[in-house]
Motif scaffolding. Structure first.
Motif, short mmCIF file in Angstrom:
data_model
loop_
_atom_site.label_atom_id
_atom_site.label_comp_id
_atom_site.label_asym_id
_atom_site.label_seq_id
_atom_site.Cartn_x
_atom_site.Cartn_y
_atom_site.Cartn_z
N GLU A 1 -16.71 8.32 78.71
CA GLU A 1 -16.86 6.82 79.25
C GLU A 1 -17.72 5.97 78.15
N ALA A 2 -18.88 6.93 77.72
CA ALA A 2 -19.91 6.10 76.80
C ALA A 2 -19.17 5.67 75.41
N ASN A 3 -18.24 6.26 75.22
CA ASN A 3 -17.46 5.82 73.79
C ASN A 3 -16.17 5.42 74.06
N SER A 4 -15.78 4.76 75.17
CA SER A 4 -14.51 3.95 75.67
C SER A 4 -14.58 2.89 74.70
N VAL A 5 -13.32 2.40 74.55
CA VAL A 5 -12.77 1.28 73.47
C VAL A 5 -12.45 0.24 74.33
N ARG A 6 -12.92 -1.04 74.16
CA ARG A 6 -12.65 -2.35 75.09
C ARG A 6 -11.95 -3.45 73.96
N ASN A 7 -12.09 -3.37 72.87
CA ASN A 7 -11.48 -4.50 72.09
C ASN A 7 -11.16 -4.11 70.75
N ALA A 8 -10.68 -5.03 69.83
CA ALA A 8 -10.14 -4.63 68.70
C ALA A 8 -11.33 -4.31 67.69
N HIS A 9 -12.43 -5.08 67.90
CA HIS A 9 -13.50 -4.75 66.97
C HIS A 9 -14.15 -3.08 67.05
N GLN A 10 -14.21 -2.75 68.31
CA GLN A 10 -14.56 -1.42 68.57
C GLN A 10 -13.39 -0.44 68.19
N LEU A 11 -12.36 -0.87 68.40
CA LEU A 11 -11.20 0.13 67.80
C LEU A 11 -11.37 0.15 66.24
N GLN A 12 -11.61 -1.01 65.64
CA GLN A 12 -11.56 -0.89 64.15
C GLN A 12 -12.98 0.05 63.76
N GLU A 13 -14.04 0.02 64.54
CA GLU A 13 -15.20 0.90 64.11
C GLU A 13 -14.87 2.32 64.37
N VAL A 14 -13.93 2.71 65.37
CA VAL A 14 -13.62 3.84 65.47
C VAL A 14 -12.42 4.64 64.39
N LEU A 15 -11.54 3.48 63.88
CA LEU A 15 -10.41 3.99 63.08
C LEU A 15 -11.00 3.95 61.61
N LEU A 16 -12.01 3.00 61.29
CA LEU A 16 -12.46 2.80 59.96
C LEU A 16 -11.56 2.54 58.89
N ASP A 17 -11.30 3.45 58.06
CA ASP A 17 -10.22 2.97 56.92
C ASP A 17 -8.90 3.09 57.43
N SER A 18 -8.89 3.91 58.57
CA SER A 18 -7.32 4.20 59.15
C SER A 18 -6.95 2.98 59.81
N THR A 19 -7.53 2.10 59.87
CA THR A 19 -7.44 0.78 60.59
C THR A 19 -5.91 0.24 60.04
N PRO A 20 -4.88 0.15 61.05
CA PRO A 20 -3.59 -0.44 60.24
C PRO A 20 -3.80 -1.95 60.01
N PRO A 21 -3.36 -2.35 58.95
CA PRO A 21 -3.30 -3.61 58.43
C PRO A 21 -2.75 -4.58 59.77
N ASN A 22 -3.14 -5.95 59.92
CA ASN A 22 -3.05 -6.83 60.90
C ASN A 22 -3.24 -6.63 62.34
N MET A 23 -3.96 -5.34 62.59
CA MET A 23 -4.27 -4.73 63.93
C MET A 23 -5.03 -5.65 64.44
N LEU A 24 -6.54 -6.04 63.92
CA LEU A 24 -7.40 -6.78 64.36
C LEU A 24 -6.86 -8.13 65.15
N LYS A 25 -5.93 -8.96 64.19
CA LYS A 25 -5.44 -10.06 64.55
C LYS A 25 -4.47 -10.05 65.62
#
Ligand SMILES: *Cc1c(COP(=O)(O)O)cnc(C)c1O
Ligand code: SF4
Length: 412
Positions: A25-49
């Motif tokens: 629960e404490a580490n659930s992800v709610r938005n693109a920014h939090q997802l990027q913080e979790v995926l770090l360098d593995s964040t797919p290109p274009n994902m945030l937008k």
């Protein structure tokens, strides 16, 4: 049991932490920014937008547990069936069908008191809370579930004492009601004390014979069953209490794809099944998630193996912001035809459409007429009305050129 260590941020998370519901629960992800913080360098290109734009357009807020995030194949995130259910992206969204609405089943007009839907003669739906451990893009209760979004402000259905009391008084007075579905929202979000109080009061009403607890939790946070002993024991005690009264007490859950069934699910089901708690599943038929014979059959067989009984498969409701997830009625009819007979009959779910405007659930095959060109199926529903005709509309993208031009649809 699961390779969550492949998610950069959780590389060093111990399995005792990952399998704890509080950590989830404490580490659930709610938005693109939090997802990027979790995926770090593995964040797919274009994902945030893509996600930021998708969330702006969506009627639902977004929330996914680390468990779900770790089940997504991030190398193939666009087509991943779990990503599609929980994380909206702009490029796949389709314009809403002209006949779509925010409350497609007309629940608000069948509510004698806030949060109770009394549509059928002997059963009622109690929307006890408006929050869930995750938010599904295609949720049929976009009018109430979750918090306000850029596009929708919600009706408030919190589990307040006054609202619960007024629903229980209504159920006491209406002796035709034998069956109560406790839903929302999600019963995983109820404190064990509230769950116990509400269900014990209902079990004490003589005319109530069956109680069902609706939760998607088993599919998205199975660690709750194995690590939240207060909640799980409340369920087991209520099932025992019901059994002594010769009444039914069961769980209705919501798995859509075989990938959602893991070792964590098996552990959770060992607890529930050995304690005699019956669990049934309701899936939603979703485009590019489970709209093939193979995926649906695998799902059904895997659920059967862990003693979750496949109960319904719903054709997608005509809700807003999730048109790209709906299929035509024909897809449901064809999958049903293909899988019936492939395993025990009691594990073959009934394929239903929950008709717009409160027509209720009907077998997909029971249409009165089906204009496949324009994608308009008509149904009768004698249990609700002897005279009315209800309509379900296929997504416009499934129609022929003539059908599309009828709806004046300019394809993307
Ligand atoms: C789905 C539903 C029920 C339960 O219906 P079953 O077919 O018995 O599972 C009850 N009330 C409402 C309003 C519903 O939508
Ligand atoms: S868990 Fe159920 S109620 Fe909650 S968002 Fe998903 S579909 Fe809606």
């Amino acid at each position: 049991m699961l390779n969550y260590n492949g998610i950069p941020r959780w590389k060093n998370v111990k399995s005792t932490e990952f399998s704890n519901h509080i950590w989830q629960e404490a580490n659930s992800v709610r938005n693109a920014h939090q997802l990027q913080e979790v995926l770090l360098d593995s964040t797919p290109p274009n994902m945030l937008k893509e996600i930021n734009k998708g969330l702006e357009l969506a009627p639902m807020v977004s929330r996914a547990t680390p468990y779900l995030i770790s089940l997504i194949d991030w190398d193939n995130w666009i087509n991943d069936p779990i990503r599609r259910q929980f994380i909206p992206i702009e490029s796949e969204m389709e314009p809403d069908h002209p006949m779509s609405v925010l409350d497609p089943m007309g629940e608000q007009k069948d509510s004698p008191t806030p949060g109770l839907v009394h549509r059928y003669p002997d059963k009622a739906l109690f929307l006890v809370t408006h929050v869930c451990p995750v938010y599904c893009r295609y949720c049929t209760r976009g009018y109430a579930i979750g918090t306000d979004t850029d596009t929708v402000s919600k009706q408030s259905l919190g589990p307040t004492r006054a609202r619960i009391e007024s629903v229980i008084r209504y159920l006491e007075k209406n002796s035709d009601i034998e069956d109560v579905v406790i839903s929302g929202g999600d019963a995983f979000r109820l404190q064990p004390e509230v769950l116990t109080k509400v269900c014990s009061e209902l079990l004490n009403i003589p005319h109530i014979r069956r109680i069902r607890i609706a939760t998607k939790g088993l599919a998205v946070l199975p660690m709750k069953i194995t690590s939240d002993h207060g909640w799980t024991n409340a369920i087991i005690d209520l099932a025992d209490q019901a059994r002594r009264l010769l009444k039914q007490f069961s769980i209705q859950t919501h798995f859509n794809h075989p990938k959602e069934i893991t070792g964590y699910t098996t552990e959770a089901m060992k607890i529930l099944f050995s304690a005699g708690v019956q669990v049934r599943n309701q899936s939603v038929l979703l485009r590019r998630v489970n709209d093939s014979d193979e995926v649906m059959l695998t799902l059904i067989k895997m659920l059967s193996d862990i003693n979750i009984q496949p109960y319904y498969v719903y054709v997608g409701d005509m809700t807003r912001g999730a048109e790209d997830l709906r299929t035509s009625l024909d897809v449901a009819i064809s999958i049903e035809k293909s899988i019936r007979g492939r395993t025990a009959g009691y594990n073959i779910p009934t394929f239903v459409v929950d008709l717009p405007e409160g027509g209720g659930k009907r077998d997909v095959h029971s249409y009165e007429s089906y204009d496949r060109e324009r994608g308009i199926a008509t149904f009768k529903s004698p249990v609700i009305s002897n005279s009315r005709e209800y309509r379900y509309y296929d997504p416009i993208s499934y129609l022929s050129k003539q059908g599309k031009s009828y709806w004046n649809f300019t394809a993307k």
